[in-house]
Design a protein around this motif. Structure first.
Motif, PDB file in Angstrom:
ATOM      1  N   ARG A   1     -30.429  15.235  -9.458  1.00 56.59           N
ATOM      2  CA  ARG A   1     -29.567  14.151  -9.917  1.00 56.59           C
ATOM      3  C   ARG A   1     -28.388  14.672 -10.746  1.00 56.59           C
ATOM      4  O   ARG A   1     -27.261  14.189 -10.620  1.00 56.59           O
ATOM      5  N   ARG A   2     -28.647  15.661 -11.604  1.00 51.46           N
ATOM      6  CA  ARG A   2     -27.548  16.214 -12.399  1.00 51.46           C
ATOM      7  C   ARG A   2     -26.533  16.915 -11.509  1.00 51.46           C
ATOM      8  O   ARG A   2     -25.326  16.818 -11.717  1.00 51.46           O
ATOM      9  N   GLY A   3     -27.036  17.610 -10.519  1.00 50.92           N
ATOM     10  CA  GLY A   3     -26.135  18.289  -9.595  1.00 50.92           C
ATOM     11  C   GLY A   3     -25.286  17.307  -8.817  1.00 50.92           C
ATOM     12  O   GLY A   3     -24.086  17.551  -8.574  1.00 50.92           O
ATOM     13  N   ALA A   4     -25.884  16.191  -8.412  1.00 50.55           N
ATOM     14  CA  ALA A   4     -25.126  15.166  -7.694  1.00 50.55           C
ATOM     15  C   ALA A   4     -24.033  14.589  -8.580  1.00 50.55           C
ATOM     16  O   ALA A   4     -22.882  14.399  -8.136  1.00 50.55           O
ATOM     17  N   LEU A   5     -24.375  14.337  -9.825  1.00 47.26           N
ATOM     18  CA  LEU A   5     -23.407  13.792 -10.765  1.00 47.26           C
ATOM     19  C   LEU A   5     -22.233  14.753 -10.951  1.00 47.26           C
ATOM     20  O   LEU A   5     -21.059  14.346 -10.926  1.00 47.26           O
ATOM     21  N   ALA A   6     -22.548  16.021 -11.121  1.00 46.05           N
ATOM     22  CA  ALA A   6     -21.503  17.020 -11.349  1.00 46.05           C
ATOM     23  C   ALA A   6     -20.643  17.236 -10.116  1.00 46.05           C
ATOM     24  O   ALA A   6     -19.488  17.679 -10.228  1.00 46.05           O
ATOM     25  N   ALA A   7     -21.178  16.921  -8.932  1.00 46.28           N
ATOM     26  CA  ALA A   7     -20.458  17.184  -7.690  1.00 46.28           C
ATOM     27  C   ALA A   7     -19.426  16.113  -7.342  1.00 46.28           C
ATOM     28  O   ALA A   7     -18.617  16.301  -6.436  1.00 46.28           O
ATOM     29  N   VAL A   8     -19.452  15.002  -8.046  1.00 45.02           N
ATOM     30  CA  VAL A   8     -18.487  13.928  -7.754  1.00 45.02           C
ATOM     31  C   VAL A   8     -17.108  14.369  -8.240  1.00 45.02           C
ATOM     32  O   VAL A   8     -16.904  14.583  -9.440  1.00 45.02           O
ATOM     33  N   PRO A   9     -16.137  14.514  -7.351  1.00 44.28           N
ATOM     34  CA  PRO A   9     -14.823  15.015  -7.775  1.00 44.28           C
ATOM     35  C   PRO A   9     -13.997  13.945  -8.482  1.00 44.28           C
ATOM     36  O   PRO A   9     -14.122  12.747  -8.188  1.00 44.28           O
ATOM     37  N   ASP A  10     -13.152  14.390  -9.412  1.00 38.76           N
ATOM     38  CA  ASP A  10     -12.259  13.459 -10.112  1.00 38.76           C
ATOM     39  C   ASP A  10     -11.430  12.649  -9.124  1.00 38.76           C
ATOM     40  O   ASP A  10     -11.160  11.464  -9.343  1.00 38.76           O
ATOM     41  N   GLU A  11     -11.001  13.275  -8.055  1.00 39.59           N
ATOM     42  CA  GLU A  11     -10.164  12.614  -7.059  1.00 39.59           C
ATOM     43  C   GLU A  11     -10.825  11.342  -6.532  1.00 39.59           C
ATOM     44  O   GLU A  11     -10.177  10.295  -6.373  1.00 39.59           O
ATOM     45  N   LEU A  12     -12.121  11.431  -6.279  1.00 42.07           N
ATOM     46  CA  LEU A  12     -12.839  10.274  -5.751  1.00 42.07           C
ATOM     47  C   LEU A  12     -13.038   9.211  -6.827  1.00 42.07           C
ATOM     48  O   LEU A  12     -12.870   8.018  -6.573  1.00 42.07           O
TER      49      LEU A  12
END
Length: 327
Positions: free
Chosen positions: A254-265
């Motif tokens: 879950r933490r990895g998923a959160l960190a993977a969301v790019p600012d652009e999106l």
């Protein structure tokens, strides 16, 4: 405006609705997940505001039987004649199956069948028909509304969008960027005059970009990992941005998923900035084809610290003309 407001008791919403009305807001729209139901906050609005439109976005087609959904919609339509819009949608396996113990099967057919049932039922006709996903035997509303409400269908991908264009009075969109709207409009194709395109637009009205992006990341990992929304964003062409998020989520990281969301999106899907900047970004949805932009404010440091008074201030700031409108 999306209602009800978090942290404000329903009993206190009448004053907020009056303030929204006086500030120039035209509509109140609800959702139905695990907070309030979709209809009770609108009933308050029907009584406390004489002119505002009231819409559900959405009432799930699985969690009420056909007759009960028709009765509930008819009751609100009678309470606010000519001002109620019934938005329906499939919802999700979690809401329908995990929380309401109803099998989430064939959501497209269930949505289509409910739409085809509600149209004659709300017009006061007797419905005696076997649909693909349910059968109704000689149902007729005892109190059909004098003005049957328009019915909007929540849609994400082509099949549901085409169904909305063919059989509903409008569609409800969610979790898309302003730049995605033209693709949706093109997919709808030819629509009748007055066809409504409503879109819920998540808005974090703060100039603290780090806070807004943190809130946006949490929401994106909660929503866009749901299969229907994941497929929607694949269709929109966002796989490159979301593949790392989906991979981490599937792996239980879950933490990895959160960190993977790019600012652009985040910046595309959750607008943020000062209230005036937010309003200018909302206007881009309108310019792209949305006819009813529905603001959905998210928590900010300012709102948290200021409480209800800060909410009053925000409503006033959002009602002031933006530079786009002045232009």
């Amino acid at each position: 405006m999306t209602v009800p407001f978090a942290g404000v008791p329903l009993a206190d919403h009448g004053r907020l609705y009056a303030l929204l009305h006086d500030a120039g807001f035209t509509d109140l729209w609800t959702s139905e997940v695990a907070g309030t139901d979709a209809f009770t906050p609108l009933t308050i609005g029907a009584i406390t505001t004489p002119k505002m439109r009231l819409g559900t976005a959405v009432a799930p087609v699985f969690t009420r039987g056909p007759g009960l959904l028709a009765m509930t919609a008819a009751s609100l339509a009678e309470t606010a004649p000519g001002r109620f819009v019934l938005g329906i949608g499939a919802s999700s396996p979690v809401v329908v199956g995990d929380w309401n113990a109803v099998p989430f099967t064939e959501p497209f057919k269930r949505s289509r069948d409910m739409l085809r049932f509600l149209r004659p039922a709300l017009a006061g006709e007797t419905v005696d028909q076997e649909f693909d996903t349910f059968a109704v035997r000689r149902f007729r509303l005892e109190r059909p509304p004098a003005t049957p409400p328009p019915i909007l269908l929540a849609a994400l991908r082509p099949a549901m969008l085409r169904l909305a264009a063919a059989e509903a009075d409008g569609t409800i969109l969610n979790w898309l960027a302003a730049t995605d709207v033209p693709k949706v409009v093109k997919t709808l194709g030819d629509t009748p005059a007055g066809f409504e395109i409503a879109a819920r637009i998540f808005m974090c009205p703060t100039d603290d970009a780090d806070h807004a992006r943190a809130v946006g990341r949490r929401m994106i990992t909660s929503y866009l990992t749901v299969p229907a929304y994941a497929e929607f964003h694949r269709w929109l062409g966002n796989s490159d941005l979301l593949d790392p998020v989906w991979s981490a989520w599937q792996a239980g990281d879950r933490r990895g998923a959160l960190a993977a969301v790019p600012d652009e999106l985040v910046d595309a899907l959750v607008i943020h900035g000062t209230p005036h900047q937010c309003k200018e970004q909302i206007m881009r949805y309108v310019e792209a084809g949305v006819t009813t932009p529905v603001m959905a404010p998210l928590p900010t440091p300012e709102l948290t610290a200021g409480g209800v008074e800060a909410l009053y201030t925000l409503i006033g700031e959002l009602s002031a003309p933006s530079s786009v409108e002045k232009g």
